[in-house]
Design a protein around this motif. Structure first.
Motif, PDB file in Angstrom:
ATOM      1  N   CYS A  26       0.810  -1.233   0.000  1.00 35.66           N
ATOM      2  CA  CYS A  26       0.000   0.000   0.000  1.00 35.66           C
ATOM      3  C   CYS A  26       0.841   1.279   0.000  1.00 35.66           C
ATOM      4  CB  CYS A  26      -0.937   0.023   1.203  1.00 35.66           C
ATOM      5  SG  CYS A  26      -2.057  -1.363   1.286  1.00 35.66           S
ATOM      6  N   ASN A  27       1.911   1.307  -0.771  1.00 32.21           N
ATOM      7  CA  ASN A  27       2.795   2.480  -0.874  1.00 32.21           C
ATOM      8  C   ASN A  27       3.430   2.896   0.456  1.00 32.21           C
ATOM      9  OD1 ASN A  27       2.899   2.920  -3.591  1.00 32.21           O
ATOM     10  ND2 ASN A  27       1.200   4.356  -3.614  1.00 32.21           N
ATOM     11  N   ASP A  28       3.472   2.007   1.419  1.00 29.16           N
ATOM     12  CA  ASP A  28       4.107   2.268   2.708  1.00 29.16           C
ATOM     13  C   ASP A  28       5.526   1.691   2.653  1.00 29.16           C
ATOM     14  OD1 ASP A  28       4.870   1.061   5.489  1.00 29.16           O
ATOM     15  OD2 ASP A  28       3.398   2.636   5.931  1.00 29.16           O
ATOM     16  N   MET A  29       6.531   2.536   2.888  1.00 27.83           N
ATOM     17  CA  MET A  29       7.922   2.091   2.751  1.00 27.83           C
ATOM     18  C   MET A  29       8.235   0.919   3.681  1.00 27.83           C
ATOM     19  SD  MET A  29      10.679   2.251   1.121  1.00 27.83           S
ATOM     20  CE  MET A  29      10.705   3.761   0.207  1.00 27.83           C
ATOM     21  N   GLY A  30       7.756   0.953   4.891  1.00 28.71           N
ATOM     22  CA  GLY A  30       8.007  -0.153   5.823  1.00 28.71           C
ATOM     23  C   GLY A  30       7.405  -1.452   5.324  1.00 28.71           C
ATOM     24  N   LYS A  31       6.189  -1.357   4.791  1.00 26.10           N
ATOM     25  CA  LYS A  31       5.539  -2.556   4.262  1.00 26.10           C
ATOM     26  C   LYS A  31       6.187  -3.021   2.970  1.00 26.10           C
ATOM     27  CE  LYS A  31       1.094  -1.976   6.507  1.00 26.10           C
ATOM     28  NZ  LYS A  31      -0.346  -1.822   6.320  1.00 26.10           N
ATOM     29  N   MET A  32       6.768  -2.092   2.207  1.00 25.85           N
ATOM     30  CA  MET A  32       7.490  -2.509   1.000  1.00 25.85           C
ATOM     31  C   MET A  32       8.689  -3.365   1.382  1.00 25.85           C
ATOM     32  SD  MET A  32       7.383   0.488  -1.768  1.00 25.85           S
ATOM     33  CE  MET A  32       5.840   0.922  -2.554  1.00 25.85           C
ATOM     34  N   LEU A  33       9.372  -2.969   2.447  1.00 27.02           N
ATOM     35  CA  LEU A  33      10.490  -3.776   2.928  1.00 27.02           C
ATOM     36  C   LEU A  33      10.005  -5.126   3.432  1.00 27.02           C
ATOM     37  CD1 LEU A  33      12.541  -1.052   4.817  1.00 27.02           C
ATOM     38  CD2 LEU A  33      13.101  -2.130   2.632  1.00 27.02           C
ATOM     39  N   GLN A  34       8.821  -5.151   3.980  1.00 26.44           N
ATOM     40  CA  GLN A  34       8.265  -6.369   4.550  1.00 26.44           C
ATOM     41  C   GLN A  34       7.743  -7.316   3.474  1.00 26.44           C
ATOM     42  OE1 GLN A  34       5.043  -5.475   7.214  1.00 26.44           O
ATOM     43  NE2 GLN A  34       4.963  -7.535   8.046  1.00 26.44           N
ATOM     44  N   GLY A  60      24.809 -13.679   4.976  1.00 30.68           N
ATOM     45  CA  GLY A  60      23.677 -12.905   4.457  1.00 30.68           C
ATOM     46  C   GLY A  60      22.747 -12.436   5.547  1.00 30.68           C
ATOM     47  N   LEU A  61      21.821 -11.611   5.155  1.00 30.36           N
ATOM     48  CA  LEU A  61      20.815 -11.074   6.054  1.00 30.36           C
ATOM     49  C   LEU A  61      19.571 -11.945   5.957  1.00 30.36           C
ATOM     50  CD1 LEU A  61      19.738  -8.732   7.830  1.00 30.36           C
ATOM     51  CD2 LEU A  61      19.124  -7.574   5.716  1.00 30.36           C
ATOM     52  N   LEU A  62      19.082 -12.398   7.076  1.00 27.68           N
ATOM     53  CA  LEU A  62      17.896 -13.249   7.117  1.00 27.68           C
ATOM     54  C   LEU A  62      16.651 -12.382   7.086  1.00 27.68           C
ATOM     55  CD1 LEU A  62      16.506 -16.007   7.644  1.00 27.68           C
ATOM     56  CD2 LEU A  62      16.817 -15.570  10.077  1.00 27.68           C
ATOM     57  N   LEU A  63      15.781 -12.651   6.113  1.00 28.26           N
ATOM     58  CA  LEU A  63      14.518 -11.925   6.020  1.00 28.26           C
ATOM     59  C   LEU A  63      13.364 -12.897   6.031  1.00 28.26           C
ATOM     60  CD1 LEU A  63      14.896  -9.239   3.219  1.00 28.26           C
ATOM     61  CD2 LEU A  63      14.910  -8.883   5.660  1.00 28.26           C
ATOM     62  N   SER A  64      12.313 -12.506   6.660  1.00 30.94           N
ATOM     63  CA  SER A  64      11.067 -13.248   6.610  1.00 30.94           C
ATOM     64  C   SER A  64      10.012 -12.281   6.100  1.00 30.94           C
ATOM     65  CB  SER A  64      10.692 -13.738   8.004  1.00 30.94           C
ATOM     66  OG  SER A  64       9.349 -14.139   8.026  1.00 30.94           O
ATOM     67  N   PRO A  65       9.204 -12.672   5.126  1.00 30.53           N
ATOM     68  CA  PRO A  65       8.198 -11.756   4.600  1.00 30.53           C
ATOM     69  C   PRO A  65       7.237 -11.218   5.647  1.00 30.53           C
ATOM     70  CG  PRO A  65       8.406 -13.685   3.195  1.00 30.53           C
ATOM     71  CD  PRO A  65       9.234 -13.931   4.424  1.00 30.53           C
ATOM     72  N   ARG A  66       7.090 -11.870   6.771  1.00 35.76           N
ATOM     73  CA  ARG A  66       6.146 -11.408   7.795  1.00 35.76           C
ATOM     74  C   ARG A  66       6.832 -10.697   8.953  1.00 35.76           C
ATOM     75  NH1 ARG A  66       0.508 -13.846   8.565  1.00 35.76           N
ATOM     76  NH2 ARG A  66      -0.029 -13.754   6.393  1.00 35.76           N
ATOM     77  N   LYS A  67       8.038 -11.076   9.272  1.00 33.42           N
ATOM     78  CA  LYS A  67       8.612 -10.610  10.522  1.00 33.42           C
ATOM     79  C   LYS A  67       9.870  -9.768  10.350  1.00 33.42           C
ATOM     80  CE  LYS A  67       6.859 -14.564  12.975  1.00 33.42           C
ATOM     81  NZ  LYS A  67       5.784 -14.315  13.772  1.00 33.42           N
ATOM     82  N   GLY A  68      10.201  -9.346   9.152  1.00 29.79           N
ATOM     83  CA  GLY A  68      11.394  -8.534   8.980  1.00 29.79           C
ATOM     84  C   GLY A  68      12.642  -9.340   9.237  1.00 29.79           C
ATOM     85  N   LYS A 109      15.938  -2.021 -10.890  1.00 31.11           N
ATOM     86  CA  LYS A 109      15.596  -1.257  -9.685  1.00 31.11           C
ATOM     87  C   LYS A 109      14.165  -0.727  -9.761  1.00 31.11           C
ATOM     88  CE  LYS A 109      20.337   0.138  -8.876  1.00 31.11           C
ATOM     89  NZ  LYS A 109      21.300   1.238  -9.048  1.00 31.11           N
ATOM     90  N   ALA A 110      13.775  -0.273 -10.949  1.00 28.97           N
ATOM     91  CA  ALA A 110      12.432   0.283 -11.111  1.00 28.97           C
ATOM     92  C   ALA A 110      11.347  -0.767 -10.914  1.00 28.97           C
ATOM     93  CB  ALA A 110      12.296   0.910 -12.495  1.00 28.97           C
ATOM     94  N   MET A 111      11.703  -2.042 -11.057  1.00 30.43           N
ATOM     95  CA  MET A 111      10.717  -3.114 -10.894  1.00 30.43           C
ATOM     96  C   MET A 111      10.303  -3.313  -9.448  1.00 30.43           C
ATOM     97  SD  MET A 111      12.069  -5.953 -13.519  1.00 30.43           S
ATOM     98  CE  MET A 111      12.113  -5.639 -15.269  1.00 30.43           C
ATOM     99  N   PHE A 112      11.187  -2.957  -8.513  1.00 34.41           N
ATOM    100  CA  PHE A 112      10.815  -3.211  -7.122  1.00 34.41           C
ATOM    101  C   PHE A 112      11.088  -2.074  -6.165  1.00 34.41           C
ATOM    102  CE2 PHE A 112      14.991  -5.117  -7.658  1.00 34.41           C
ATOM    103  CZ  PHE A 112      15.694  -4.667  -6.561  1.00 34.41           C
ATOM    104  N   LEU A 113      11.669  -0.989  -6.626  1.00 34.67           N
ATOM    105  CA  LEU A 113      11.842   0.171  -5.765  1.00 34.67           C
ATOM    106  C   LEU A 113      10.751   1.179  -6.099  1.00 34.67           C
ATOM    107  CD1 LEU A 113      15.702   0.704  -5.868  1.00 34.67           C
ATOM    108  CD2 LEU A 113      14.345  -0.289  -4.025  1.00 34.67           C
ATOM    109  N   PRO A 114      10.161   1.802  -5.101  1.00 40.62           N
ATOM    110  CA  PRO A 114       9.106   2.781  -5.382  1.00 40.62           C
ATOM    111  C   PRO A 114       9.695   3.992  -6.087  1.00 40.62           C
ATOM    112  CG  PRO A 114       9.686   2.837  -3.066  1.00 40.62           C
ATOM    113  CD  PRO A 114      10.444   1.686  -3.678  1.00 40.62           C
ATOM    114  N   PRO A 115       8.918   4.629  -6.952  1.00 42.59           N
ATOM    115  CA  PRO A 115       9.420   5.825  -7.619  1.00 42.59           C
ATOM    116  C   PRO A 115       9.654   6.934  -6.602  1.00 42.59           C
ATOM    117  CG  PRO A 115       7.096   5.497  -8.098  1.00 42.59           C
ATOM    118  CD  PRO A 115       7.553   4.303  -7.311  1.00 42.59           C
TER     119      PRO A 115
END
Length: 131
Positions: A26-34, A60-68, A109-115
């Motif tokens: 929803c165009n929220d930067m935090g949620k985009m990272l999530q 590497g950095l461990l990421l989980s789509p739900r928990k950061g 970059k344009a495919m997954f970074l917000p403008p």
């Protein structure tokens, strides 16, 4: 390899994954990272692992789509960024030497970074009223 990564984002199943992630963000930067970053990372990793970019998570950095940046649950597998980060650094190092690589990198970059929208500037802007 970069062209294959870009092509992978255009595959119907990956395009759908990215669209769902964008909708969830929803165009929220935090949620985009999530939501968006893990989906984009997995799509890239699926391509680059065939070229020797490790996906074993070493360093590497461990990421989980739900928990950061936390432990992932069984339903949301962890994503390790080691290979993707190495790939991104390598691409970055060639951008200044090859305009085609720079162009493809920008597309990726344009495919997954917000403008990024820049604030307006110039005559009559900046919050100062003129008459």
């Amino acid at each position: 390899v970069l062209a294959e990564v870009i092509k992978a984002f255009g595959a119907p199943e990956n395009a759908q994954r990215m669209e769902e992630a964008r909708d969830n963000a929803c165009n929220d930067m935090g949620k985009m990272l999530q939501f968006l970053l893990p989906a984009a990372t997995q799509i890239q990793q699926d391509v680059i692992k065939a070229y020797g970019f490790s996906n074993d998570g070493e360093g590497g950095l461990l990421l989980s789509p739900r928990k950061g940046r936390q432990r992932a649950s069984a339903s949301f597998p962890p994503l390790f960024l080691a290979g993707v980060l190495k790939f991104a650094r390598l691409i970055k190092s060639y951008e200044s030497q090859d305009p085609e690589i720079a162009s493809m990198s920008g597309k990726l970059k344009a495919m997954f970074l917000p403008p990024m929208t820049l604030p307006p500037h110039g005559a009559g802007t900046g919050g100062v009223a003129t008459s």
